[in-house]
Design an enzyme around this catalytic site. Structure first.
Site, PDB file in Angstrom:
ATOM      1  N   GLY A  46      31.495 -16.251  61.907  1.00  0.00           N
ATOM      2  CA  GLY A  46      31.013 -16.134  59.898  1.00  0.00           C
ATOM      3  C   GLY A  46      29.795 -16.835  59.901  1.00  0.00           C
ATOM      4  CG  HIS A  47      27.488 -21.067  59.798  1.00  0.00           C
ATOM      5  ND1 HIS A  47      26.331 -21.173  60.709  1.00  0.00           N
ATOM      6  CD2 HIS A  47      27.416 -21.384  59.282  1.00  0.00           C
ATOM      7  CE1 HIS A  47      25.928 -21.617  60.050  1.00  0.00           C
ATOM      8  NE2 HIS A  47      26.459 -22.469  58.940  1.00  0.00           N
ATOM      9  CG  PHE A  48      25.344 -17.233  58.192  1.00  0.00           C
ATOM     10  CD1 PHE A  48      25.765 -17.704  57.489  1.00  0.00           C
ATOM     11  CD2 PHE A  48      24.314 -18.678  58.798  1.00  0.00           C
ATOM     12  CE1 PHE A  48      26.270 -18.896  56.943  1.00  0.00           C
ATOM     13  CE2 PHE A  48      24.013 -19.588  57.969  1.00  0.00           C
ATOM     14  CZ  PHE A  48      24.718 -19.486  56.463  1.00  0.00           C
TER      15      PHE A  48
END
Length: 148
Positions: A46-48
Site C-alpha cells: 500500500g506504500h505505494f
C-alpha cells in the site's frame, strides 16, 4: 548477532521485526544494525502500489528496535522480560527514499542511558548515504506491565 538472537532480546515479530542483524555493538555507547528491505515486505502493498517506498515511520521503528537491543544489553535487563517503547522522537528527518532491495544500515549512539530510560541519536543509511536521522527517546518496560 543474527536474527534468532535478536528475537530472544526484543519481542517484535513479523511483520514488525525490522532488524535482521547486529553488525557492531559497544555496550552503553553505540550499535549498528542491518535491515534487508525485501520487495515482499507487507507495507509495500500500500506504500505505494507500483512505486514502492519504505515508510519513514518504519525507518524510525527499525532504528528504535536496534536501539532497544543496545538498551536491554547495556542495562543488563533480563532477556525476554522487557520491551523498549518509544518515549519521544525529536529532529526526525527523511533525506532519501528507501526501495526494495536496499540494505538499511542503522547506527545508534547513546546520548544518555539511565535505569530504564535512554536517549540516542539514530542515523540510517543506504549505500553510505543518509536516508533518515532522529533523536529517539525510549523506556524499558516489563512486558507484563504493558498488557491491558
Amino acid at each position: 548477532m543474527d536474527v534468532l538472537e535478536i528475537m530472544k532480546i526484543i519481542p517484535h515479530r513479523y511483520p514488525l521485526l525490522l532488524v535482521d542483524k547486529i553488525l557492531e555493538m559497544e555496550l552503553g555507547k553505540r550499535i549498528v544494525g542491518l535491515k534487508n528491505v525485501s520487495v515482499n515486505e507487507p507495507f509495500f502493498q500500500g506504500h505505494f502500489p507500483g512505486y514502492p517506498l519504505m515508510p519513514g515511520v518504519l525507518m524510525l521503528e527499525a532504528m528504535a528496535q536496534v536501539g532497544g537491543i543496545l538498551m536491554i544489553k547495556s542495562l543488563g535487563l533480563e532477556i525476554g522480560k522487557y520491551a523498549v517503547v518509544f518515549a519521544g522522537i525529536d529532529e526526525a528527518r527523511f533525506k532519501r527514499p528507501v526501495y526494495p532491495g536496499d540494505q538499511l544500515i542503522m547506527e545508534l549512539e547513546t546520548i544518555s542511558l539511565k535505569k530504564t530510560i535512554s536517549k540516542m541519536k539514530g542515523t540510517a543509511t543506504v549505500n553510505n548515504q543518509v536516508v533518515a536521522e532522529a533523536i529517539l527517546m525510549a523506556a524499558a518496560r516489563e512486558l507484563e506491565s504493558i498488557k491491558k
